[in-house]
Each structure stands twice: as structure tokens, then as C-alpha cells.
Write a protein that holds these residues in place. Sequence first.
Motif, PDB file in Angstrom:
ATOM      1  N   SER A   1      -7.324   9.452  19.252  1.00  0.00           N
ATOM      2  CA  SER A   1      -8.135   9.789  18.107  1.00  0.00           C
ATOM      3  C   SER A   1      -6.910  10.264  16.978  1.00  0.00           C
ATOM      4  N   THR A   2      -5.882  10.858  17.556  1.00  0.00           N
ATOM      5  CA  THR A   2      -4.865  11.230  16.609  1.00  0.00           C
ATOM      6  C   THR A   2      -4.375  10.048  15.837  1.00  0.00           C
ATOM      7  N   VAL A   3      -3.848   9.225  16.550  1.00  0.00           N
ATOM      8  CA  VAL A   3      -3.147   8.078  15.711  1.00  0.00           C
ATOM      9  C   VAL A   3      -4.281   7.520  14.703  1.00  0.00           C
ATOM     10  N   ALA A   4      -5.325   7.228  15.289  1.00  0.00           N
ATOM     11  CA  ALA A   4      -6.461   6.874  14.003  1.00  0.00           C
ATOM     12  C   ALA A   4      -6.610   7.668  12.894  1.00  0.00           C
ATOM     13  N   SER A   5      -6.483   8.819  13.124  1.00  0.00           N
ATOM     14  CA  SER A   5      -6.572   9.869  11.849  1.00  0.00           C
ATOM     15  C   SER A   5      -5.426   9.863  11.145  1.00  0.00           C
ATOM     16  N   THR A   6      -4.272   9.179  11.334  1.00  0.00           N
ATOM     17  CA  THR A   6      -3.151   9.184  10.529  1.00  0.00           C
ATOM     18  C   THR A   6      -3.078   7.919   9.850  1.00  0.00           C
ATOM     19  N   GLN A   7      -4.135   7.138   9.752  1.00  0.00           N
ATOM     20  CA  GLN A   7      -3.976   5.810   9.318  1.00  0.00           C
ATOM     21  C   GLN A   7      -3.420   5.958   7.891  1.00  0.00           C
ATOM     22  N   LYS A   8      -2.601   5.060   7.273  1.00  0.00           N
ATOM     23  CA  LYS A   8      -1.963   5.224   5.837  1.00  0.00           C
ATOM     24  C   LYS A   8      -2.908   3.918   5.245  1.00  0.00           C
ATOM     25  N   LEU A   9      -3.126   4.200   4.109  1.00  0.00           N
ATOM     26  CA  LEU A   9      -3.777   2.934   3.329  1.00  0.00           C
ATOM     27  C   LEU A   9      -3.074   3.046   1.881  1.00  0.00           C
ATOM     28  N   ASN A  10      -2.952   1.872   1.128  1.00  0.00           N
ATOM     29  CA  ASN A  10      -2.536   1.751  -0.075  1.00  0.00           C
ATOM     30  C   ASN A  10      -3.514   1.145  -0.888  1.00  0.00           C
ATOM     31  N   PHE A  11      -3.481   1.693  -2.083  1.00  0.00           N
ATOM     32  CA  PHE A  11      -4.602   1.293  -3.027  1.00  0.00           C
ATOM     33  C   PHE A  11      -3.777   1.028  -4.544  1.00  0.00           C
ATOM     34  N   ALA A  12      -4.549  -0.082  -4.916  1.00  0.00           N
ATOM     35  CA  ALA A  12      -4.236  -0.500  -6.297  1.00  0.00           C
ATOM     36  C   ALA A  12      -5.115   0.374  -7.225  1.00  0.00           C
TER      37      ALA A  12
ATOM     38  N   VAL B   1      -4.550   6.280 -18.571  1.00  0.00           N
ATOM     39  CA  VAL B   1      -5.625   7.021 -17.281  1.00  0.00           C
ATOM     40  C   VAL B   1      -5.580   6.009 -16.308  1.00  0.00           C
ATOM     41  N   CYS B   2      -5.151   6.371 -15.029  1.00  0.00           N
ATOM     42  CA  CYS B   2      -5.070   5.529 -13.818  1.00  0.00           C
ATOM     43  C   CYS B   2      -6.064   6.066 -12.980  1.00  0.00           C
ATOM     44  N   GLU B   3      -6.720   5.168 -12.281  1.00  0.00           N
ATOM     45  CA  GLU B   3      -7.668   5.830 -11.292  1.00  0.00           C
ATOM     46  C   GLU B   3      -8.023   5.123 -10.140  1.00  0.00           C
ATOM     47  N   THR B   4      -8.163   5.558  -9.061  1.00  0.00           N
ATOM     48  CA  THR B   4      -8.305   5.063  -7.470  1.00  0.00           C
ATOM     49  C   THR B   4      -9.641   5.790  -7.248  1.00  0.00           C
ATOM     50  N   CYS B   5     -10.704   5.038  -6.441  1.00  0.00           N
ATOM     51  CA  CYS B   5     -11.861   5.417  -6.001  1.00  0.00           C
ATOM     52  C   CYS B   5     -11.928   5.210  -4.496  1.00  0.00           C
ATOM     53  N   ASN B   6     -12.631   5.898  -3.645  1.00  0.00           N
ATOM     54  CA  ASN B   6     -12.981   5.729  -2.237  1.00  0.00           C
ATOM     55  C   ASN B   6     -14.445   5.263  -2.287  1.00  0.00           C
ATOM     56  N   PHE B   7     -14.573   3.941  -2.260  1.00  0.00           N
ATOM     57  CA  PHE B   7     -15.981   3.222  -2.054  1.00  0.00           C
ATOM     58  C   PHE B   7     -15.858   2.665  -0.882  1.00  0.00           C
ATOM     59  N   ALA B   8     -14.708   2.731   0.034  1.00  0.00           N
ATOM     60  CA  ALA B   8     -14.749   1.580   0.871  1.00  0.00           C
ATOM     61  C   ALA B   8     -14.753   2.428   2.361  1.00  0.00           C
TER      62      ALA B   8
ATOM     63  N   ALA C   1       0.803   0.722 -18.284  1.00  0.00           N
ATOM     64  CA  ALA C   1       0.643   1.685 -17.532  1.00  0.00           C
ATOM     65  C   ALA C   1       0.248   1.074 -15.979  1.00  0.00           C
ATOM     66  N   ASN C   2       0.884   1.887 -14.872  1.00  0.00           N
ATOM     67  CA  ASN C   2       0.616   1.288 -13.475  1.00  0.00           C
ATOM     68  C   ASN C   2       0.408   2.501 -12.583  1.00  0.00           C
ATOM     69  N   ALA C   3      -0.187   2.202 -11.653  1.00  0.00           N
ATOM     70  CA  ALA C   3      -0.046   3.441 -10.565  1.00  0.00           C
ATOM     71  C   ALA C   3      -0.076   2.889  -9.127  1.00  0.00           C
ATOM     72  N   ASN C   4       0.712   3.492  -8.243  1.00  0.00           N
ATOM     73  CA  ASN C   4       0.341   2.989  -6.860  1.00  0.00           C
ATOM     74  C   ASN C   4      -0.047   4.312  -6.331  1.00  0.00           C
ATOM     75  N   THR C   5      -1.070   4.173  -5.273  1.00  0.00           N
ATOM     76  CA  THR C   5      -2.029   5.315  -4.553  1.00  0.00           C
ATOM     77  C   THR C   5      -1.567   5.201  -3.170  1.00  0.00           C
ATOM     78  N   ASN C   6      -1.115   6.097  -2.386  1.00  0.00           N
ATOM     79  CA  ASN C   6      -0.956   6.054  -0.952  1.00  0.00           C
ATOM     80  C   ASN C   6      -2.066   7.023  -0.392  1.00  0.00           C
ATOM     81  N   CYS C   7      -2.720   6.719   0.504  1.00  0.00           N
ATOM     82  CA  CYS C   7      -3.853   7.459   1.155  1.00  0.00           C
ATOM     83  C   CYS C   7      -3.851   7.716   2.403  1.00  0.00           C
ATOM     84  N   ARG C   8      -4.383   8.437   3.245  1.00  0.00           N
ATOM     85  CA  ARG C   8      -4.519   8.773   4.729  1.00  0.00           C
ATOM     86  C   ARG C   8      -5.675   9.547   5.000  1.00  0.00           C
TER      87      ARG C   8
END
Length: 99
Positions: free
Chosen positions: A9-20, A32-39, A91-98
Motif C-alpha cells: 500500500s505504501t508503494v501504491a500510494s507514491t505512484q507518479k503520473l505525467n499529464f499533458a 493559461v495552462c490547465e490539467t484536470c483530475n477526471f481519471a 505556451a506549453n506545460a508539463n504536469t507531474n502528479c502523485r
Amino acid sequence: MIAFIMSLSTVASTQKLNFAANCWINGGANAVCETCNFAYSRPIFCQMSIQGVTSRGFWFNGQQQGVVYPGQCISGYVYANNSYMDPLVNANANTNCRF
């Protein structure tokens, strides 16, 4: 066995995601650059790096970070110093999420 389950569960909780990110220019004055959490059905922590370039080739950088809840978005901005003489053109943006 319990220690093994807790370590998974600790490993799964630190999963990293990259979003365009979706970016748009507002009249050359800012971008303005925007990333959403719909997934995902849980909050994610995101760090966004935004880059904008003007018609004369100058680069502007912006940073944004925060928690993005399900169905919500995070926005980042870059601004031109003088949008009449040297407007933003891209303009462009990179988003890293976890989790």
C-alpha cells in the motif's frame, strides 16, 4: 503477512503520473495552462511547469502546485512583459502528479 500488505500500500500510494496540460494564449498578454483530475476518484498532488515564448523569442517560466480533487483542475499562468510590442505566441506545460 501484514507487513507485506502495508508495504504494498505504501508503494501504491507514491505512484507518479505525467499529464499533458491544455494551454491557450489570451490576446498575447498571458497564457493559461490547465490539467484536470477526471481519471481518478481520489485527490492527487500535482506540480506544473509552464513555459511561454514571445514573438521575439524570449522565454517566460511559471510554476504551480497543489492538490487536485476528483473532477477539479489546476491552472498555471505565464505573462508577457509588454504584450503590445512582444506578445506571447506559444505556451506549453508539463504536469507531474502523485497519489
